[in-house]
Write a protein that holds these residues in place. Structure first.
Motif, PDB file in Angstrom:
ATOM      1  N   VAL A  57      33.090  44.708  42.866  1.00  0.00           N
ATOM      2  CA  VAL A  57      34.233  43.988  43.399  1.00  0.00           C
ATOM      3  C   VAL A  57      34.747  44.803  44.577  1.00  0.00           C
ATOM      4  CG1 VAL A  57      36.530  43.059  42.931  1.00  0.00           C
ATOM      5  CG2 VAL A  57      34.822  43.099  41.109  1.00  0.00           C
ATOM      6  N   GLU A  58      34.645  44.233  45.775  1.00  0.00           N
ATOM      7  CA  GLU A  58      35.067  44.934  46.987  1.00  0.00           C
ATOM      8  C   GLU A  58      36.591  44.839  47.155  1.00  0.00           C
ATOM      9  OE1 GLU A  58      32.932  46.622  48.970  1.00  0.00           O
ATOM     10  OE2 GLU A  58      31.289  46.079  47.642  1.00  0.00           O
ATOM     11  N   LYS A  59      37.115  45.705  48.000  1.00  0.00           N
ATOM     12  CA  LYS A  59      38.555  45.702  48.254  1.00  0.00           C
ATOM     13  C   LYS A  59      39.010  44.423  48.937  1.00  0.00           C
ATOM     14  CE  LYS A  59      38.860  50.678  48.614  1.00  0.00           C
ATOM     15  NZ  LYS A  59      39.040  51.829  49.487  1.00  0.00           N
ATOM     16  N   ASP A  60      38.112  43.838  49.764  1.00  0.00           N
ATOM     17  CA  ASP A  60      38.483  42.612  50.461  1.00  0.00           C
ATOM     18  C   ASP A  60      38.298  41.353  49.610  1.00  0.00           C
ATOM     19  OD1 ASP A  60      35.752  42.649  50.415  1.00  0.00           O
ATOM     20  OD2 ASP A  60      35.463  42.325  52.556  1.00  0.00           O
ATOM     21  N   GLY A  61      37.973  41.540  48.319  1.00  0.00           N
ATOM     22  CA  GLY A  61      37.896  40.420  47.389  1.00  0.00           C
ATOM     23  C   GLY A  61      36.505  39.874  47.154  1.00  0.00           C
ATOM     24  N   LYS A  62      35.505  40.406  47.852  1.00  0.00           N
ATOM     25  CA  LYS A  62      34.132  39.921  47.637  1.00  0.00           C
ATOM     26  C   LYS A  62      33.617  40.412  46.287  1.00  0.00           C
ATOM     27  CE  LYS A  62      32.948  39.804  52.507  1.00  0.00           C
ATOM     28  NZ  LYS A  62      32.098  40.387  53.563  1.00  0.00           N
ATOM     29  N   MET A 118      42.883  37.515  32.295  1.00  0.00           N
ATOM     30  CA  MET A 118      41.677  38.322  32.256  1.00  0.00           C
ATOM     31  C   MET A 118      41.202  38.579  33.678  1.00  0.00           C
ATOM     32  SD  MET A 118      38.117  37.134  30.573  1.00  0.00           S
ATOM     33  CE  MET A 118      36.642  37.549  31.425  1.00  0.00           C
ATOM     34  N   SER A 119      41.227  39.839  34.103  1.00  0.00           N
ATOM     35  CA  SER A 119      40.781  40.175  35.448  1.00  0.00           C
ATOM     36  C   SER A 119      39.272  40.386  35.459  1.00  0.00           C
ATOM     37  CB  SER A 119      41.496  41.429  35.942  1.00  0.00           C
ATOM     38  OG  SER A 119      41.095  42.530  35.165  1.00  0.00           O
ATOM     39  N   ILE A 120      38.674  40.251  36.621  1.00  0.00           N
ATOM     40  CA  ILE A 120      37.229  40.414  36.760  1.00  0.00           C
ATOM     41  C   ILE A 120      36.925  41.893  36.944  1.00  0.00           C
ATOM     42  CG2 ILE A 120      35.261  39.844  38.213  1.00  0.00           C
ATOM     43  CD1 ILE A 120      36.725  37.180  38.791  1.00  0.00           C
ATOM     44  N   GLU A 121      36.171  42.445  35.988  1.00  0.00           N
ATOM     45  CA  GLU A 121      35.851  43.870  36.016  1.00  0.00           C
ATOM     46  C   GLU A 121      34.349  44.063  36.174  1.00  0.00           C
ATOM     47  OE1 GLU A 121      37.359  45.607  32.468  1.00  0.00           O
ATOM     48  OE2 GLU A 121      39.407  44.952  32.850  1.00  0.00           O
ATOM     49  N   VAL A 122      33.967  45.152  36.826  1.00  0.00           N
ATOM     50  CA  VAL A 122      32.562  45.480  37.015  1.00  0.00           C
ATOM     51  C   VAL A 122      31.901  45.687  35.651  1.00  0.00           C
ATOM     52  CG1 VAL A 122      30.953  47.166  37.967  1.00  0.00           C
ATOM     53  CG2 VAL A 122      32.979  46.521  39.266  1.00  0.00           C
ATOM     54  N   GLY A 123      30.753  45.064  35.457  1.00  0.00           N
ATOM     55  CA  GLY A 123      30.023  45.184  34.208  1.00  0.00           C
ATOM     56  C   GLY A 123      30.278  44.062  33.224  1.00  0.00           C
ATOM     57  N   SER A 124      31.274  43.231  33.478  1.00  0.00           N
ATOM     58  CA  SER A 124      31.578  42.164  32.530  1.00  0.00           C
ATOM     59  C   SER A 124      30.676  40.957  32.769  1.00  0.00           C
ATOM     60  CB  SER A 124      33.043  41.745  32.645  1.00  0.00           C
ATOM     61  OG  SER A 124      33.315  41.262  33.935  1.00  0.00           O
ATOM     62  N   LYS A 125      30.416  40.220  31.686  1.00  0.00           N
ATOM     63  CA  LYS A 125      29.622  38.992  31.768  1.00  0.00           C
ATOM     64  C   LYS A 125      30.566  37.809  31.745  1.00  0.00           C
ATOM     65  CE  LYS A 125      25.370  40.347  29.483  1.00  0.00           C
ATOM     66  NZ  LYS A 125      24.477  40.006  28.366  1.00  0.00           N
ATOM     67  N   LEU A 126      30.299  36.847  32.635  1.00  0.00           N
ATOM     68  CA  LEU A 126      31.157  35.674  32.747  1.00  0.00           C
ATOM     69  C   LEU A 126      30.321  34.413  32.884  1.00  0.00           C
ATOM     70  CD1 LEU A 126      33.519  37.156  35.474  1.00  0.00           C
ATOM     71  CD2 LEU A 126      34.041  36.972  33.055  1.00  0.00           C
ATOM     72  N   GLN A 127      30.906  33.290  32.539  1.00  0.00           N
ATOM     73  CA  GLN A 127      30.289  31.991  32.774  1.00  0.00           C
ATOM     74  C   GLN A 127      30.818  31.485  34.103  1.00  0.00           C
ATOM     75  OE1 GLN A 127      27.593  31.669  30.492  1.00  0.00           O
ATOM     76  NE2 GLN A 127      28.139  29.540  30.815  1.00  0.00           N
ATOM     77  N   GLY A 128      29.939  30.894  34.890  1.00  0.00           N
ATOM     78  CA  GLY A 128      30.364  30.356  36.171  1.00  0.00           C
ATOM     79  C   GLY A 128      29.592  29.110  36.519  1.00  0.00           C
TER      80      GLY A 128
END
Length: 144
Positions: free
Chosen positions: A63-68, A1-11
């Protein structure tokens, strides 16, 4: 599962700085929750809201191109709460609902607010003008 803009995640909060909190997401990636995205109200000290080790639900803002990864706790909560609140408010209020006007009280209130605002504004401008002209050597400044 990749991290996509708009998704909700637990952290899990792994670090706190004066500008935000770092949250470890699934798959080992880390994102930043800026201090302005922690709560709906003004956050002076982030330590009042979060602590290292806290489990939080976040929404991915970017999600920035440099991974931020930019995260928001506030927007993750808003979606869950507003969806329920809007639905319940719509059911309680009839479609043709119009608030009643009571004897023009609202218009008087607005007029008095406008009059106060104009007076304060004129006073501030006059004070500012007096202060800056005296420093620039304009009208009314002492020469000698």
């Amino acid at each position: 599962m990749s991290i996509e803009v708009g998704s909700k995640l637990q952290g899990k909060v792994t670090g706190i700085t004066n500008f935000g909190a770092f949250v470890e997401l699934p798959e080992g990636s880390t994102g930043l929750v800026h201090i302005s995205e922690v709560a709906d109200n003004y956050v002076k000290d982030i330590n009042d809201f979060l602590h290292v080790g806290d489990e939080v639900t976040v929404k991915v803002l970017n999600v920035e191109k440099d991974g931020k990864i930019g995260l928001s706790i506030k927007k993750a909560k808003e979606q869950a709460e507003t969806g329920v609140n809007e639905h319940s408010q719509r059911q309680q209020r009839p479609r043709n609902f119009k608030p009643e006007k009571r004897g023009g009280g609202a218009a008087e209130s607005f007029e008095s607010k406008m009059a106060r605002f104009l007076k304060d504004s004129e006073d501030r401008l006059a004070s500012l003008k007096r202060h800056t002209e005296s420093k620039r050597g304009g009208r009314g400044a002492r020469r000698g």
